[in-house]
Design an enzyme around this catalytic site. Structure first.
Site, PDB file in Angstrom:
ATOM      1  CB  THR A   1      -0.848  -0.032   1.295  1.00 27.34           C
ATOM      2  OG1 THR A   1      -1.744  -1.117   1.207  1.00 27.34           O
ATOM      3  CG2 THR A   1      -1.610   1.265   1.505  1.00 27.34           C
TER       4      THR A   1
ATOM      5  CG  ASP B   1      -6.882   0.239   5.958  1.00 25.20           C
ATOM      6  OD1 ASP B   1      -6.666  -0.826   5.339  1.00 25.20           O
ATOM      7  OD2 ASP B   1      -6.042   1.143   6.073  1.00 25.20           O
TER       8      ASP B   1
ATOM      9  N   GLY C   1      -6.191  -4.337   6.918  1.00 26.08           N
ATOM     10  CA  GLY C   1      -7.294  -3.378   6.891  1.00 26.08           C
ATOM     11  C   GLY C   1      -8.380  -3.636   7.916  1.00 26.08           C
TER      12      GLY C   1
HETATM   13  N1  GLY Z   1      -4.358  -1.784   4.334  1.00 28.02           N
HETATM   14  C1  GLY Z   1      -4.741  -2.286   3.089  1.00 28.02           C
HETATM   15  C2  GLY Z   1      -5.886  -3.188   3.174  1.00 28.02           C
HETATM   16  O1  GLY Z   1      -6.012  -3.955   4.123  1.00 28.02           O
HETATM   17  O2  GLY Z   1      -6.702  -3.177   2.285  1.00 28.02           O
END
Ligand code: GLY
Length: 274
Positions: free
Chosen positions: A153, A184, A206
């Site tokens: 990410t 998230d 997330g």
């Molecule tokens: N933090 C990226 C996700 O879990 O989608």
């Protein structure tokens, strides 16, 4: 004064030193681009969009064209962007888009809504000619499932000459997640948050970031008088103790101070101030 901090995701596996070096070099180059834009007087929202666009279109991170695939073999991306004036936009579960963060940005500029999903987000992006992933690139969907990408990410927090803070995060989510799963990043207060005190961008699992509203928790620490670094440490401690999961966070305050913390094996980041 202008400042920025960016990250390319927390990782839960140890990576080779040479990959880490390549990743760090890239981040430093992108950071310099952002800093030059800020020195030239550009708006924090524009700078966050631009530097995240560079990462989304590189194919080297789990965002934009480099996104991992979900359980049905399809890329679905999430992104969110928010400024200290509380204006925010997000997209969730969008496919075939090169710059998901740019759709989130357009939502701020042109609507009273905050988040658009899936095909509706793509149609909205088409209206504003947000570039799509070319056929050539969509044919290599799944490429990133083999871990050829070198980052996770991506996220950034920026402070411009007018004292405006903007944060943004963009991701392909978790590899082989249930088709249609949303993480998230598009959830304001979870993956991103900004207000007059500071901005935060999160990375990691997330579901657990959502449960702990990690970005809002972090900025609340800043509001309570903790330094950016103390706020980052307190947030990851709280996250770890509550969920036993993995996350990372970057914070930038209205004074240009930064904080970074994670409980993974590695997390590349870069802070610049001028
Ligand atoms: N933090 C990226 C996700 O879990 O989608």
């Amino acid at each position: 004064m202008v400042a920025l901090i960016l990250h390319t995701g927390v990782g839960s596996r140890i990576i080779k030193k040479d990959i880490e070096k390549v990743r760090q070099k890239l981040i430093e180059k992108i950071s310099e681009t952002g800093l030059n834009m800020l020195r030239g007087g550009e708006d924090a929202l524009d700078v966050v969009e631009k530097i995240i666009n560079i990462m989304e279109s590189s194919g080297l991170f789990n965002a934009g064209i480099g996104s991992v695939v979900q359980s049905d073999g399809r890329q679905r991306m999430d992104a969110g962007i928010m400024s200290s004036d509380l204006r925010c936009g997000a997209v969730a579960g969008v496919s075939d888009i090169k710059f998901p963060i740019s759709i989130a940005r357009k939502i701020i500029d042109t609507t009273n809504s905050i988040c658009l999903i899936g095909d509706y987000a793509r149609e909205f992006g088409r209206k504003y000619k947000i570039p799509e992933i070319s056929k050539k690139n969509s044919d290599v969907k799944g490429q990133s499932t083999t871990n050829k990408f070198i980052g996770n990410t991506v996220g950034a927090v920026v402070l411009d000459q007018n004292g405006k803070l903007t944060t943004g995060t963009s991701t392909g989510g978790l590899f082989k997640a249930l088709a249609g799963r949303i993480g998230d990043c598009p959830m304001i207060g979870a993956g991103i948050y900004a207000n007059q005190f500071g901005g935060a961008s999160c990375t990691g699992i997330g579901e657990d970031i959502i449960k702990t509203t990690l970005a809002r928790y972090a900025i609340f620490q800043v509001e309570q008088g903790y330094s950016a670094q103390e706020a980052a440490n307190r947030s990851i401690d709280y996250f770890k103790n509550t969920t036993q999961s993995v996350a990372g966070i970057i914070i930038l305050t209205k004074n240009g101070e930064y904080g970074i913390s994670h409980n993974g094996k590695h997390m590349n980041w870069k802070y610049s101030i001028d």
